[in-house]
Design an enzyme around this catalytic site. Sequence first.
Site, PDB file in Angstrom:
ATOM      1  N   VAL A   1       0.861  -1.189   0.000  1.00  0.00           N
ATOM      2  CA  VAL A   1       0.000   0.000   0.000  1.00  0.00           C
ATOM      3  C   VAL A   1       0.888   1.227   0.000  1.00  0.00           C
ATOM      4  O   VAL A   1       2.018   1.204   0.490  1.00  0.00           O
ATOM      5  CB  VAL A   1      -0.940   0.061   1.229  1.00  0.00           C
ATOM      6  N   SER A   2       0.383   2.287  -0.604  1.00  0.00           N
ATOM      7  CA  SER A   2       0.991   3.601  -0.414  1.00  0.00           C
ATOM      8  C   SER A   2       0.002   4.402   0.411  1.00  0.00           C
ATOM      9  O   SER A   2      -1.177   4.080   0.479  1.00  0.00           O
ATOM     10  CB  SER A   2       1.256   4.294  -1.758  1.00  0.00           C
ATOM     11  N   THR A   3       0.466   5.472   1.043  1.00  0.00           N
ATOM     12  CA  THR A   3      -0.391   6.236   1.958  1.00  0.00           C
ATOM     13  C   THR A   3      -1.633   6.747   1.245  1.00  0.00           C
ATOM     14  O   THR A   3      -2.751   6.651   1.754  1.00  0.00           O
ATOM     15  CB  THR A   3       0.393   7.420   2.544  1.00  0.00           C
TER      16      THR A   3
ATOM     17  N   GLN B   1      -4.027   3.838   0.369  1.00  0.00           N
ATOM     18  CA  GLN B   1      -4.650   3.275   1.565  1.00  0.00           C
ATOM     19  C   GLN B   1      -5.809   4.151   2.011  1.00  0.00           C
ATOM     20  O   GLN B   1      -6.824   3.658   2.495  1.00  0.00           O
ATOM     21  CB  GLN B   1      -3.633   3.149   2.686  1.00  0.00           C
TER      22      GLN B   1
END
Length: 351
Positions: A9-11, A14
């Site tokens: 995931v990337s911020t 997500q």
Amino acid sequence: MNVALYIRVSTMEQATEGYSIGEQKERLTRYSEAMGWQIYDTYTDPGFSGGSLERPALQRLIRDVKAHKVDKVLVYKLDRLSRSQLDTLYLIEKVFLVNGVDFVSMNENFSADTPFGRAALGIMATFAQFEREQIKERMMMGKAARAKSGKFSGGNNIPYGYDYIDHELVVNEHEAESVREVFRRYITGVPTSRIAKDLNASGISSRAGKWHDSQIRNIIDNKNSIGMVRFQGEWLQGTHEPILGAETFEAAQLIRRKRQNEALLKNARIGKASSYLSGLVYCARCGARYSKKTYHSTVNGKKYLYSRYGCVNRVRDKARRTCTCDNKFWIEKDLDSLVFDEIRKLKLDPK
């Protein structure tokens, strides 16, 4: 059938796309159970970009694949593995398949164990990279638009003296007073190293804890404090509240430039020379270059260090116990003073 679950995931994703670690893991686990696969391990890269292979969990997965610990790699969606077409094809063809490991993307329902599946995955990898490039382009356009409208573009480097609240720079009055104190003292002639030392002694900490002179210089050079924002190397008028007046900032810059020029002059060297005249002085008798050498001496039990210039032929000949040149040696400070005195005379002569 041992299966490895890979989750990334990337911020931003997500928060906005529902690709949370928990959601991916739950779906991949249910899918594996339905297929009758035994989960060997779960490899999770939280907050890592899909544009690079330098991810700790992915590197661990690659090592386990090459060690033949798993039979299959399962991801929720192809772009979880990578958003680079080249990297995706490299992982599938040069890492997984050559080691007898199948690759499955659950969302696209493709497997790399058939020619059709590999072709489909290649097409999907192309679109994943296209989507990544579109995201980057939109982000850059957004940052450019914010900068042109005077808004700070955000990021991790929030300037000292400000907080970043609701996408705006807001003055942090406690830090802002330290910024004003830095400028007040610098303008009165206090060097940056001394300012840093005094701030540490007074118990005022930087965001990193202890103050260093490089941090003081960054504050002095940062135009955010006079209400400006920077984008791609250009300073633009911002909309946030300034901490300082432009006159105060410019006064500090004048001193800064003066000290930089003095430092350049003081440290001016030819090559790796360690003195003002190195490489410039030649013997009038034999034409050889004068060089500098440092000596140690002891007088009344005290050790002294001094340097002197000498003709390289005389230095060389002295070591060989010959005397082809007997031009004198000069103490470094004496010859420097003599030359600089002549320069000062020229400066005072209108002609």
